[in-house]
Design an enzyme around this catalytic site. Structure first.
Site, PDB file in Angstrom:
ATOM      1  N   HIS A  72       0.813  -1.210   0.000  1.00 49.13           N
ATOM      2  CA  HIS A  72       0.000   0.000   0.000  1.00 49.13           C
ATOM      3  C   HIS A  72       0.852   1.268   0.000  1.00 49.13           C
ATOM      4  O   HIS A  72       0.363   2.344   0.310  1.00 49.13           O
ATOM      5  CB  HIS A  72      -0.915   0.024   1.223  1.00 49.13           C
ATOM      6  CG  HIS A  72      -1.869  -1.131   1.276  1.00 49.13           C
ATOM      7  ND1 HIS A  72      -2.899  -1.290   0.384  1.00 49.13           N
ATOM      8  CD2 HIS A  72      -1.926  -2.187   2.108  1.00 49.13           C
ATOM      9  CE1 HIS A  72      -3.572  -2.403   0.675  1.00 49.13           C
ATOM     10  NE2 HIS A  72      -2.988  -2.963   1.711  1.00 49.13           N
ATOM     11  N   THR A  73       2.125   1.146  -0.328  1.00 47.80           N
ATOM     12  CA  THR A  73       3.031   2.281  -0.249  1.00 47.80           C
ATOM     13  C   THR A  73       2.559   3.457  -1.099  1.00 47.80           C
ATOM     14  O   THR A  73       2.732   4.602  -0.734  1.00 47.80           O
ATOM     15  CB  THR A  73       4.446   1.872  -0.707  1.00 47.80           C
ATOM     16  OG1 THR A  73       4.855   0.737   0.036  1.00 47.80           O
ATOM     17  CG2 THR A  73       5.435   2.999  -0.493  1.00 47.80           C
ATOM     18  N   GLN A  74       1.936   3.166  -2.249  1.00 44.77           N
ATOM     19  CA  GLN A  74       1.546   4.237  -3.153  1.00 44.77           C
ATOM     20  C   GLN A  74       0.245   4.919  -2.746  1.00 44.77           C
ATOM     21  O   GLN A  74      -0.125   5.941  -3.313  1.00 44.77           O
ATOM     22  CB  GLN A  74       1.416   3.686  -4.582  1.00 44.77           C
ATOM     23  CG  GLN A  74       2.713   3.078  -5.116  1.00 44.77           C
ATOM     24  CD  GLN A  74       3.889   4.025  -4.990  1.00 44.77           C
ATOM     25  OE1 GLN A  74       3.780   5.187  -5.362  1.00 44.77           O
ATOM     26  NE2 GLN A  74       4.984   3.555  -4.443  1.00 44.77           N
ATOM     27  N   SER A  75      -0.477   4.349  -1.811  1.00 43.50           N
ATOM     28  CA  SER A  75      -1.697   5.001  -1.330  1.00 43.50           C
ATOM     29  C   SER A  75      -1.825   4.785   0.176  1.00 43.50           C
ATOM     30  O   SER A  75      -2.724   4.090   0.637  1.00 43.50           O
ATOM     31  CB  SER A  75      -2.928   4.439  -2.048  1.00 43.50           C
ATOM     32  OG  SER A  75      -2.983   3.030  -1.896  1.00 43.50           O
ATOM     33  N   TRP A  83       6.685   8.126   2.369  1.00 42.27           N
ATOM     34  CA  TRP A  83       5.641   9.086   2.742  1.00 42.27           C
ATOM     35  C   TRP A  83       5.907   9.659   4.135  1.00 42.27           C
ATOM     36  O   TRP A  83       5.173   9.433   5.088  1.00 42.27           O
ATOM     37  CB  TRP A  83       4.277   8.420   2.664  1.00 42.27           C
ATOM     38  CG  TRP A  83       3.903   8.087   1.254  1.00 42.27           C
ATOM     39  CD1 TRP A  83       4.348   7.040   0.514  1.00 42.27           C
ATOM     40  CD2 TRP A  83       3.029   8.830   0.402  1.00 42.27           C
ATOM     41  NE1 TRP A  83       3.806   7.068  -0.738  1.00 42.27           N
ATOM     42  CE2 TRP A  83       2.979   8.149  -0.836  1.00 42.27           C
ATOM     43  CE3 TRP A  83       2.268   9.991   0.568  1.00 42.27           C
ATOM     44  CZ2 TRP A  83       2.220   8.605  -1.899  1.00 42.27           C
ATOM     45  CZ3 TRP A  83       1.501  10.450  -0.482  1.00 42.27           C
ATOM     46  CH2 TRP A  83       1.482   9.758  -1.704  1.00 42.27           C
TER      47      TRP A  83
END
Length: 239
Positions: free
Chosen positions: A32-35, A131
């Site tokens: 889920h790194t991208q969101s 993030w």
């Protein structure tokens, strides 16, 4: 006609044979790194004439990391990415301890901030950003107070006062009123810096739902090095 996304732009099965769709498998671990759901709390810091004070509350995890005797890193943002950076810093610290024989050659706050900003920018350039919003507080190569930030784009910024998350909106006006510029830092005492940061932590607890009344605070000075307290409690609350 097949309208599924995995079939767009693919050769026809009846002409070229079946397409290898193994890459579409969903049995692997979820990523889920991208969101991410970034619920990290605020990190705030202020310079004074002899050093820097940095603080962050302990709602989800303790977010201040001591690097050596003159640097503390504060993490805002995603916890898993923070843990990755923490392991990276531990590895760097071990390598520094083995290779740096003289104290003068160890990484100071300015060096570490440059390193961290390059890490953040590299990951952003790979379209796989970390993030986090990082504050690096401590002393530079000349033993003077240093405070700078780096965000998930690798953008860097330095100022007498810095904050991440809601602190950028709620705490910054208080800190900027106390220390408006670098000239004011020269006459800003340790006690004033400590009082200002504690007042900001109290305001954040009052106004930010993602905060609590227990926090970590670190004082970095040339004479005493790093003084890190990780279980402080807000005092004299007034509702």
């Amino acid at each position: 006609m097949n309208h599924l996304p995995q079939a767009w732009g693919r050769p026809r099965h009846d002409v070229y044979g079946a397409y290898d769709s193994s890459y579409l498998q969903t049995t692997g671990p979820k990523q889920h790194t991208q969101s991410p759901v970034v619920t990290g709390t605020s990190v705030i810091a202020v310079k004074f004439k002899d050093g820097v004070v940095i603080a962050a509350d302990n709602l989800d995890v303790k977010r201040l990391r001591r690097f050596n005797d003159q640097v503390v890193v504060g993490f805002g943002g995603d916890v898993s990415d923070m843990q990755y950076l923490d392991r990276l810093l531990n590895s760097l610290d071990i390598r520094e301890n083995y290779t740096s024989a003289e104290p003068e050659t160890t990484l100071n706050a300015k060096n570490l901030h440059t390193y961290m900003s390059k890490v953040m920018y590299k990951r952003r350039s790979d379209f796989n950003p970390l993030w986090n919003h990082i504050l690096v507080a401590g002393l530079n190569g000349e033993g003077k107070p240093f405070l700078a930030s780096a965000d998930l784009l690798g953008t860097t910024f330095s100022a007498p006062t810095l904050a991440t998350g809601f602190g950028a909106h709620l705490a910054q006006p208080i800190m900027r009123r106390a220390v408006p510029d670098e000239k004011a830092v020269e006459t800003f005492s340790r006690e004033q810096a400590l009082e200002t940061v504690k007042e900001c932590m109290k305001v954040l607890f009052y106004r930010d739902a993602r905060s609590m009344d227990r926090y970590s605070i670190a004082m970095i000075t040339k004479e005493e090095g790093v003084e890190l307290k990780e279980d402080e409690k807000l005092e004299n609350q007034s509702w």
